[in-house]
Design an enzyme around this catalytic site. Structure first.
Site, mmCIF file in Angstrom:
data_model
loop_
_atom_site.group_PDB
_atom_site.id
_atom_site.type_symbol
_atom_site.label_atom_id
_atom_site.label_comp_id
_atom_site.label_asym_id
_atom_site.label_seq_id
_atom_site.Cartn_x
_atom_site.Cartn_y
_atom_site.Cartn_z
ATOM 1 N N HIS A 118 0.875 -1.099 -0.361
ATOM 2 C CA HIS A 118 -0.007 0.184 0.185
ATOM 3 C C HIS A 118 1.100 1.130 0.056
ATOM 4 O O HIS A 118 0.102 2.393 0.267
ATOM 5 C CB HIS A 118 -1.321 -0.409 1.471
ATOM 6 C CG HIS A 118 -1.930 -1.241 1.153
ATOM 7 N ND1 HIS A 118 -2.876 -1.189 2.440
ATOM 8 C CD2 HIS A 118 -2.502 -1.834 0.292
ATOM 9 C CE1 HIS A 118 -3.318 -2.457 1.797
ATOM 10 N NE2 HIS A 118 -3.949 -2.480 0.584
ATOM 11 N N CYS A 126 1.210 15.590 -5.651
ATOM 12 C CA CYS A 126 -0.069 16.099 -6.130
ATOM 13 C C CYS A 126 -0.935 15.678 -7.177
ATOM 14 O O CYS A 126 -0.291 15.468 -8.141
ATOM 15 C CB CYS A 126 0.416 17.639 -6.867
ATOM 16 S SG CYS A 126 -0.815 18.822 -6.916
ATOM 17 N N CYS A 147 1.385 21.638 -2.742
ATOM 18 C CA CYS A 147 1.973 22.043 -3.745
ATOM 19 C C CYS A 147 2.695 23.407 -4.417
ATOM 20 O O CYS A 147 2.430 24.479 -4.302
ATOM 21 C CB CYS A 147 1.430 21.838 -5.223
ATOM 22 S SG CYS A 147 2.269 21.125 -6.421
HETATM 23 P P1 NAD Z 1 -6.673 -4.155 10.179
HETATM 24 O O1 NAD Z 1 -7.451 -3.708 10.816
HETATM 25 O O2 NAD Z 1 -8.239 -4.469 9.578
HETATM 26 O O3 NAD Z 1 -6.585 -5.513 11.005
HETATM 27 C C1 NAD Z 1 -5.925 -5.603 11.316
HETATM 28 C C2 NAD Z 1 -5.801 -7.305 12.368
HETATM 29 O O4 NAD Z 1 -4.868 -8.365 13.530
HETATM 30 C C3 NAD Z 1 -7.379 -7.616 13.042
HETATM 31 O O5 NAD Z 1 -7.753 -8.982 12.399
HETATM 32 C C4 NAD Z 1 -6.593 -7.919 14.266
HETATM 33 O O6 NAD Z 1 -7.442 -9.195 15.307
HETATM 34 C C5 NAD Z 1 -5.025 -8.313 14.445
HETATM 35 N N1 NAD Z 1 -4.340 -7.562 15.623
HETATM 36 C C6 NAD Z 1 -5.023 -7.007 16.327
HETATM 37 N N2 NAD Z 1 -3.178 -6.946 17.159
HETATM 38 C C7 NAD Z 1 -2.923 -7.832 17.103
HETATM 39 C C8 NAD Z 1 -1.422 -8.207 17.777
HETATM 40 N N3 NAD Z 1 -1.216 -7.576 18.584
HETATM 41 N N4 NAD Z 1 -1.393 -9.400 17.688
HETATM 42 C C9 NAD Z 1 -1.525 -10.080 16.187
HETATM 43 N N5 NAD Z 1 -2.919 -9.614 16.296
HETATM 44 C C10 NAD Z 1 -2.831 -9.037 15.820
HETATM 45 O O7 NAD Z 1 -5.507 -4.132 9.485
HETATM 46 P P2 NAD Z 1 -5.111 -4.627 7.535
HETATM 47 O O8 NAD Z 1 -5.395 -6.046 7.886
HETATM 48 O O9 NAD Z 1 -3.883 -4.149 7.992
HETATM 49 O O10 NAD Z 1 -6.345 -4.171 6.810
HETATM 50 C C11 NAD Z 1 -6.162 -2.549 7.109
HETATM 51 C C12 NAD Z 1 -5.488 -1.637 6.482
HETATM 52 O O11 NAD Z 1 -4.909 -0.510 7.080
HETATM 53 C C13 NAD Z 1 -4.251 -2.016 5.716
HETATM 54 O O12 NAD Z 1 -4.699 -1.451 4.566
HETATM 55 C C14 NAD Z 1 -2.627 -1.094 6.400
HETATM 56 O O13 NAD Z 1 -2.528 -0.002 5.437
HETATM 57 C C15 NAD Z 1 -3.640 0.227 6.886
HETATM 58 N N6 NAD Z 1 -2.526 0.229 8.323
HETATM 59 C C16 NAD Z 1 -1.575 0.684 8.129
HETATM 60 C C17 NAD Z 1 -1.748 0.947 9.262
HETATM 61 C C18 NAD Z 1 0.219 1.238 9.748
HETATM 62 O O14 NAD Z 1 1.570 0.884 8.686
HETATM 63 N N7 NAD Z 1 0.857 0.282 11.061
HETATM 64 C C19 NAD Z 1 -2.288 0.886 10.504
HETATM 65 C C20 NAD Z 1 -3.380 0.748 10.734
HETATM 66 C C21 NAD Z 1 -3.608 0.660 9.261
#
Ligand code: NAD
Length: 247
Positions: A118, A126, A147
């Site tokens: 992602h 921009c 920008c």
């Molecule tokens: P999501 O929020 O949909 O799911 C998170 C998953 O992680 C859940 O199934 C949850 O049960 C599990 N989880 C939570 N804490 C945990 C732990 N300590 N150990 C193991 N599992 C744990 O996230 P996703 O599936 O990555 O999709 C959401 C989108 O959000 C992604 O596209 C991502 O780009 C973005 N995002 C990124 C960040 C980051 O870069 N850290 C943070 C938030 C969202």
């Protein structure tokens, strides 16, 4: 055989193992995920904040969320889950990580082969004239960066809903999914397409799916072969220990 031993056996016997990681991997670094009850989407409705059309409509509003996320990601440190995945790569047992995260924590933990599905927040773009800037060119405090040629508010180079996945990341991930004999699916709800298709591709070719999550997901009762329940910061180091003992 317990689940950790079974997962270790799969990894040892696999000629190519990949990992698909999500926001859950970074929760123990202090960055909330999206879908958990305490996640970011409790505060920021995805339709209002995470879609590219929402950014086009009201970029200042979206920057409020971006400022909050940036504050968390810049102060966050890799946790034992990131470190364990980097160690698996060092041990020659993990080929690549395909991450949905944009926080750079896998790389900071020492992982070398990381595909950022992602995107990342490496530059600002921009969406109107295509100009790209390094964030260092701006003082990013409370006002969104603008920008220099067309005066529109810039967007970090992360992928919003409604945008296409970076071409190379998509191509490379599909190649890997079509070659891997095992995939570790860690800390992701596995509902964001096309990232969510990766474990299905591995499974459809006869590969194994090892899932590590606090809770069951859509994969657990459908394609997961081994489910390791718990926080990734606890389960991944146990798995690495198990593999180290059997070296
Ligand atoms: P999501 O929020 O949909 O799911 C998170 C998953 O992680 C859940 O199934 C949850 O049960 C599990 N989880 C939570 N804490 C945990 C732990 N300590 N150990 C193991 N599992 C744990 O996230 P996703 O599936 O990555 O999709 C959401 C989108 O959000 C992604 O596209 C991502 O780009 C973005 N995002 C990124 C960040 C980051 O870069 N850290 C943070 C938030 C969202």
């Amino acid at each position: 055989m317990d689940n950790f031993a079974e997962a270790a056996k799969i990894i040892k016997n696999s000629s190519l193992t990949i990992a698909l990681t999500g926001a859950g991997v970074s929760v123990e670094s202090g960055i909330p995920d999206f879908r958990s009850p305490t996640g970011l989407w409790e505060k920021y409705n995805p339709a209002e904040y995470a879609h590219i059309d929402a950014f086009r409509r009201d970029p200042r509003k979206i920057w409020n969320m971006i400022f909050e996320l940036m504050g968390m990601t810049t102060s966050a440190q890799p946790n034992p889950a990131h470190l364990a995945l980097a160690e698996l790569e060092d041990m020659g047992l993990l080929h690549s990580i395909i991450t949905q995260n944009i926080d750079n924590l896998h790389q900071r933990a020492g992982s070398k082969n990381v595909i950022e599905f992602h995107g990342n927040a490496e530059y600002l773009q921009c969406i109107y004239c295509g100009a790209q800037y390094s964030p260092e060119e701006f003082v990013i405090g409370t006002e969104p960066p603008v920008c220099k040629s067309c005066n529109e508010i810039l967007k970090p180079s992360v992928i919003f809903f409604g945008e296409t996945i970076p071409y190379n990341a998509l191509l490379e991930s599909q190649k890997l999914a079509n070659t891997a004999e095992a995939v570790l699916v860690v800390g992701t709800s596995a509902v964001v397409y096309p990232a969510s298709s990766i474990p299905h591709i591995v499974k459809s070719r006869g590969g194994s799916v090892i899932e590590m999550n606090l809770e069951q997901t859509v994969l657990t009762s459908s394609i997961t072969d081994v489910y390791l329940q718990g926080s990734a910061g606890e389960t991944l180091p146990i798995l690495v220990d198990q593999l180290r003992k059997s070296e």
